[in-house]
Design a protein around this motif. Structure first.
Motif, PDB file in Angstrom:
ATOM      1  N   ASP A 674       0.826  -1.214   0.000  1.00 27.00           N
ATOM      2  CA  ASP A 674       0.000   0.000   0.000  1.00 27.00           C
ATOM      3  C   ASP A 674       0.856   1.258   0.000  1.00 27.00           C
ATOM      4  N   ASP A 675       1.852   1.298   0.888  1.00 26.78           N
ATOM      5  CA  ASP A 675       2.716   2.478   0.977  1.00 26.78           C
ATOM      6  C   ASP A 675       3.467   2.690  -0.335  1.00 26.78           C
ATOM      7  N   THR A 676       3.972   1.591  -0.888  1.00 30.73           N
ATOM      8  CA  THR A 676       4.719   1.679  -2.146  1.00 30.73           C
ATOM      9  C   THR A 676       3.844   2.222  -3.268  1.00 30.73           C
ATOM     10  N   VAL A 677       2.622   1.710  -3.358  1.00 29.01           N
ATOM     11  CA  VAL A 677       1.702   2.138  -4.418  1.00 29.01           C
ATOM     12  C   VAL A 677       1.395   3.624  -4.302  1.00 29.01           C
ATOM     13  N   HIS A 678       1.073   4.084  -3.096  1.00 32.55           N
ATOM     14  CA  HIS A 678       0.728   5.499  -2.921  1.00 32.55           C
ATOM     15  C   HIS A 678       1.925   6.400  -3.235  1.00 32.55           C
ATOM     16  N   PHE A 679       3.124   5.983  -2.811  1.00 33.86           N
ATOM     17  CA  PHE A 679       4.310   6.798  -3.083  1.00 33.86           C
ATOM     18  C   PHE A 679       4.584   6.842  -4.586  1.00 33.86           C
ATOM     19  N   LEU A 680       4.569   5.669  -5.240  1.00 32.14           N
ATOM     20  CA  LEU A 680       4.850   5.620  -6.680  1.00 32.14           C
ATOM     21  C   LEU A 680       3.760   6.324  -7.481  1.00 32.14           C
ATOM     22  N   SER A 681       2.526   6.251  -7.013  1.00 35.89           N
ATOM     23  CA  SER A 681       1.422   6.915  -7.712  1.00 35.89           C
ATOM     24  C   SER A 681       1.642   8.422  -7.752  1.00 35.89           C
ATOM     25  N   LYS A 682       2.015   8.997  -6.629  1.00 27.26           N
ATOM     26  CA  LYS A 682       2.264  10.448  -6.587  1.00 27.26           C
ATOM     27  C   LYS A 682       3.535  10.794  -7.368  1.00 27.26           C
ATOM     28  N   TYR A 683       4.524   9.933  -7.270  1.00 22.00           N
ATOM     29  CA  TYR A 683       5.784  10.156  -7.995  1.00 22.00           C
ATOM     30  C   TYR A 683       5.541  10.178  -9.506  1.00 22.00           C
ATOM     31  N   LEU A 684       4.810   9.200 -10.025  1.00 20.72           N
ATOM     32  CA  LEU A 684       4.537   9.126 -11.464  1.00 20.72           C
ATOM     33  C   LEU A 684       3.602  10.235 -11.917  1.00 20.72           C
ATOM     34  N   GLY A 706       3.462  11.701   2.039  1.00 20.30           N
ATOM     35  CA  GLY A 706       4.255  11.287   3.198  1.00 20.30           C
ATOM     36  C   GLY A 706       3.468  11.312   4.500  1.00 20.30           C
ATOM     37  N   LYS A 707       2.648  12.365   4.687  1.00 23.83           N
ATOM     38  CA  LYS A 707       1.873  12.475   5.924  1.00 23.83           C
ATOM     39  C   LYS A 707       0.836  11.354   6.008  1.00 23.83           C
ATOM     40  N   ALA A 708       0.146  11.095   4.903  1.00 23.33           N
ATOM     41  CA  ALA A 708      -0.861  10.037   4.897  1.00 23.33           C
ATOM     42  C   ALA A 708      -0.223   8.675   5.171  1.00 23.33           C
ATOM     43  N   LEU A 709       0.960   8.435   4.586  1.00 21.93           N
ATOM     44  CA  LEU A 709       1.662   7.174   4.833  1.00 21.93           C
ATOM     45  C   LEU A 709       2.013   7.026   6.308  1.00 21.93           C
ATOM     46  N   THR A 710       2.484   8.116   6.907  1.00 23.91           N
ATOM     47  CA  THR A 710       2.867   8.078   8.322  1.00 23.91           C
ATOM     48  C   THR A 710       1.648   7.823   9.203  1.00 23.91           C
ATOM     49  N   ILE A 711       0.559   8.528   8.927  1.00 27.34           N
ATOM     50  CA  ILE A 711      -0.657   8.357   9.727  1.00 27.34           C
ATOM     51  C   ILE A 711      -1.198   6.937   9.601  1.00 27.34           C
ATOM     52  N   SER A 712      -1.311   6.457   8.361  1.00 27.11           N
ATOM     53  CA  SER A 712      -1.863   5.112   8.163  1.00 27.11           C
ATOM     54  C   SER A 712      -0.969   4.054   8.797  1.00 27.11           C
ATOM     55  N   THR A 713       0.367   4.253   8.737  1.00 26.99           N
ATOM     56  CA  THR A 713       1.287   3.294   9.359  1.00 26.99           C
ATOM     57  C   THR A 713       1.133   3.291  10.871  1.00 26.99           C
ATOM     58  N   LEU A 714       1.016   4.469  11.462  1.00 20.54           N
ATOM     59  CA  LEU A 714       0.827   4.552  12.909  1.00 20.54           C
ATOM     60  C   LEU A 714      -0.471   3.870  13.333  1.00 20.54           C
ATOM     61  N   ASP A 749      10.087   2.681   2.468  1.00 20.52           N
ATOM     62  CA  ASP A 749       9.461   3.488   1.419  1.00 20.52           C
ATOM     63  C   ASP A 749       9.915   4.941   1.457  1.00 20.52           C
ATOM     64  N   LEU A 750      10.323   5.413   2.622  1.00 20.03           N
ATOM     65  CA  LEU A 750      10.765   6.805   2.712  1.00 20.03           C
ATOM     66  C   LEU A 750      12.270   6.960   2.546  1.00 20.03           C
ATOM     67  N   LEU A 751      13.016   5.877   2.668  1.00 15.53           N
ATOM     68  CA  LEU A 751      14.474   5.966   2.532  1.00 15.53           C
ATOM     69  C   LEU A 751      15.009   5.213   1.325  1.00 15.53           C
TER      70      LEU A 751
END
Length: 765
Positions: A674-684, A706-714, A749-751
């Motif tokens: 999920d995190d990978t998809v959201h990051f790559l989606s915004k990147y592309l 990044g904020k949404a990924l952090t919140i959902s992960t927490l 996903d962030l590093l």
């Protein structure tokens, strides 16, 4: 794709009233199915109906006495059990135990059918009666028999004589399984409570198959009644702290509850029976339902912070998140649906229920949630979010120190991969329960004192009816029992040859020299007939001999072993049988611990296939959806690395991998992607729509997701983290490893993911 996204977002807002109404109708209709959602209280629920080991086990049980039992241990606080007060207690308890619902047989030191010669007669009687009238010599006789007879020692009496046990054999009518089990458990507890009050100087412990099944029930009920509400409350608090919006938290909470009710209601209609392993689906659905909603609302609130009108912000949020939410939902569903490769039905149910819940949350988060938010007041402070500034700084840090981060990441992954090889597939089903569970403590005590709580049975066939009296058969039976006694894993044996030796000695004036097997078939048959005719009701030989006397049951009590050790032991036994027993007498071992050992072995192999399939399907979906083979293949790295590191940590700290952890690979692949998809989606999107460079696109992804990924992960970590408190190890272990992997996935996903993009996707789109 952009036109479709725009059309869908406008459709949601246009028909928002109808969407809310239809969603509520679906909720009511599906929620009605909750009344059909049952709970299976039998440990057999972990096996399919056609499981060969279970079928063999049931065949043995149908031939001889059922293994369902209640096992009560008595330990005087001072001295041994061979004292008047304790013997009196045992006699009273034995009498009371016959009143246990569905009891078929009661065995104890008191009613052990002792045999001895009196002139030319064979006397068969209870070892003692009327304990208050026993003389010192009588008690000494009881002690001598209790500590020497192989049918008592280390079965119903401990080697040091400080503990004795009483076994109640249960045979359920199976009309109302839940009520029947509860009746047995409550009756036993009430009975023991009375004796605890009457005999304060004695400790009591209760275990057995009935209480094992009850422990499964109580573990599930505890998780459902305590951990699920705590998890929901904790997630609500975290959402409020991070989102700072009552309306947003209210909307997400509705999605969470609706997803759970609809998915479990559909499970009820489908006839699903929950077990402690599958009941965690309620909590997992809640946790996973949050992620989709968070991404949509964070994007929506980001628009409001930049003074975009509410309706436009909603439309843009739906448009931007439609594809990534669809992809993350699809990949998560694939990961959980691959749990159907498990050999254990509860994990099949877990995968199917969670997959259904994820699908429901996908539909609701893109329709019901924005429709609701369009009506609810949302107050957001205008201006740049400080979190966005920090994420932009993090992006610059990663870009600047990419080589150092890549080197450190490679070292960590290499070490973790080695540590992951330290894991061993081991299963000890008693350890499914935390030491805080009363059943676990009582069972540990039973195994350490009396021993033999874990049993393996061998139904050894003879040549035709009455064949068990054949001297050659008995010699082979005794030879097998003797070999078993010499094995380091064996605590005790329960075999007919020991009874016949004793009877032969009795019939020869109790001369110790005649403690050997009868020399002729006729003599052995006569001894058995005479012995059976003398036995009281309920204490016959049906637990050892089949109806036509063509087979006997040899039962061995074994030390607690892992599934690997058990399967090795079984293989050693089968090899000895092939070398020393006639082919007609050879038989497979059976028992609850053995069937669990085989299940774990098959489950790990099945889940390996499921994980590989999940990885292939997820990769194909990403390549197709992201319209880039390079980026799709590259996405495999941040999806696999968290799993490798997670299992590496497990290998360093725990080592033992049970059948629940075998399901974690498939399950977490669907979650961490999920995190990978959201990051790559915004990147592309930044590269394709805005024409940004690779560095600029990475920063765009950091600041916009990044904020949404952090919140959902927490929130995911908190939700699964609460499940770590479950007293049921299959749930707590699975939650622990899953939480680790989810948290590691965010770091990766962030590093690591941005660095891979910098190295491998430099060209401008």
């Amino acid at each position: 794709m952009e036109r479709l996204e725009g059309y869908f977002s406008q459709w949601v807002i246009k028909y928002r009233g109808w969407i809310i109404a239809v969603s509520l109708l679906v909720l009511l209709a599906a929620g009605n199915g909750l009344q059909y959602l049952g709970f299976d209280n039998d440990y057999r629920a972990f096996f399919t109906d056609d499981n060969p080991e279970l079928l063999a086990y049931d065949k043995v049980e149908n031939t001889y006495t059922k293994s369902d039992n209640v096992f009560i241990l008595i330990e005087p606080k001072t001295g041994d059990v061979f004292q008047p007060e304790v013997l009196k207690l045992l006699e009273e308890l034995t009498t009371s135990a016959w009143q246990t619902p569905h009891s078929r047989r009661v065995d104890s030191l008191q009613n052990f059918q002792n045999t001895y010669a009196e002139d030319d007669d064979l006397v068969v009687e209870s070892l003692y009666e009327e304990a208050e009238d026993l003389l010192a010599a009588d008690i000494e006789t009881v002690k001598q028999v209790g500590l020497s007879d192989p049918l008592l020692l280390k079965r119903l009496v401990s080697a040091d004589g400080r503990v004795t046990a009483l076994n109640i054999t249960i045979e359920y009518p199976k009309v109302d399984a839940d009520k029947e089990l509860k009746d047995v458990v409550s009756s036993t507890r009430d009975m023991v409570a009375k004796f605890e009050k009457a005999y304060p100087n004695v400790n009591f412990y209760i275990t057995g198959i009935a209480f094992l099944n009850n422990a499964f029930v109580e573990a599930g009920e505890n998780d459902l009644s305590l951990l699920v509400p705590v998890s929901l409350l904790l997630m609500v608090i975290i959402m409020f702290v991070l989102l700072r919006s009552i309306s947003a938290v209210f909307g997400i909470t509705l999605i969470v509850i609706f997803s759970d009710v609809i998915a479990l209601g559909l499970g009820g209609y489908a006839g699903v029976k929950l077990t402690p392993a599958s009941i965690s689906s309620a909590q997992m659905i809640m946790v996973l339902a949050v992620a989709n909603s968070v991404h949509l609302l964070v994007t929506f609130m980001y628009g409001l912070q930049h003074k975009v009108p509410k309706q436009e912000a909603l439309l843009e949020s739906i448009r931007i998140n439609l594809q990534p939410i669809f992809l993350t939902s699809a990949t998560t569903m694939i990961g959980f649906l691959c749990l159907n490769f498990s050999e254990s039905p509860p994990f099949n149910d877990l995968g199917n229920l969670v997959a259904a819940g994820v699908f429901v949350s996908f539909c609701l988060s893109l329709t019901f949630l924005p429709a609701m938010m369009s009506y609810l007041p949302v107050r957001v402070k205008a201006g740049e979010d400080i979190a966005v500034e920090r994420l932009a700084s993090l992006s610059k840090f990663v870009i600047r120190y990419q080589n150092i981060i890549l080197l450190v990441s490679a070292v960590v992954v290499f070490i973790a991969a080695y540590a992951a090889t330290l894991n061993k597939p081991e299963e000890q089903f008693l350890k499914y329960f935390d030491e805080s569970v009363e059943f676990r403590g009582d069972s540990d005590f039973a195994n350490q004192s009396v021993g033999g709580l874990f049993q393996i049975s061998f139904s050894l066939p003879a040549e035709g009816k009455g064949g068990i009296s054949d001297p050659q058969y008995l010699e082979h039976l005794a030879l097998f029992a003797q070999w078993l006694k010499e094995q380091p894993e064996i605590i005790n044996t329960y075999v007919l040859s020991d009874t016949l030796r004793r009877l032969n000695k009795n019939m020869h004036g109790d001369d110790p020299a005649w403690y050997k097997l009868p020399e002729s078939r006729e003599m052995a048959a006569q001894y058995l007939l005479l012995y059976e005719m003398s036995l009281p009701y309920g204490l016959d030989l049906n637990n050892q001999v089949n109806i036509d006397k063509s087979a006997t049951l040899l039962v061995v009590g074994v030390e607690e072993m892992s599934n690997v050790e058990l399967l090795d032991f079984e293989q050693r036994v089968q090899q000895w049988m092939q070398d020393h027993l006639p082919a007609s007498m050879q038989a497979k071992g059976s028992g609850s611990i053995l069937i669990f050992a085989h299940l774990t072995d098959k489950n790990i192999k099945g889940m390996l296939s499921g994980s590989i399939l999940a990885l292939v399907l997820i990769s194909m979906i990403l390549v197709f959806a992201l319209r880039s083979i390079k980026v799709g293949v590259l996405s495999l790295v941040p999806n696999l690395v968290p799993v490798i590191i997670g299992f590496g940590l497990w290998g360093l700290f725990y080592v033992e991998v049970n059948m629940a952890l075998a399901a974690v690979v498939s399950m977490t692949l669907g979650i961490v992607v999920d995190d990978t998809v959201h990051f790559l989606s915004k990147y592309l999107r930044a590269k394709r729509e805005k024409g940004y460079s690779t560095e600029e696109s990475i920063t765009y992804a950091f600041t916009h997701v990044g904020k949404a990924l952090t919140i959902s992960t927490l929130i995911l970590s908190a939700g699964f983290g609460v499940l770590m408190l479950s007293p049921f190890a299959l749930n707590s272990d699975m939650a622990t490893l899953t939480t680790w992997i989810i948290m590691i996935a965010l770091v990766v996903d962030l590093l690591l993911l941005p660095i891979l993009l910098l190295k491998l996707d430099k060209e401008k789109t």
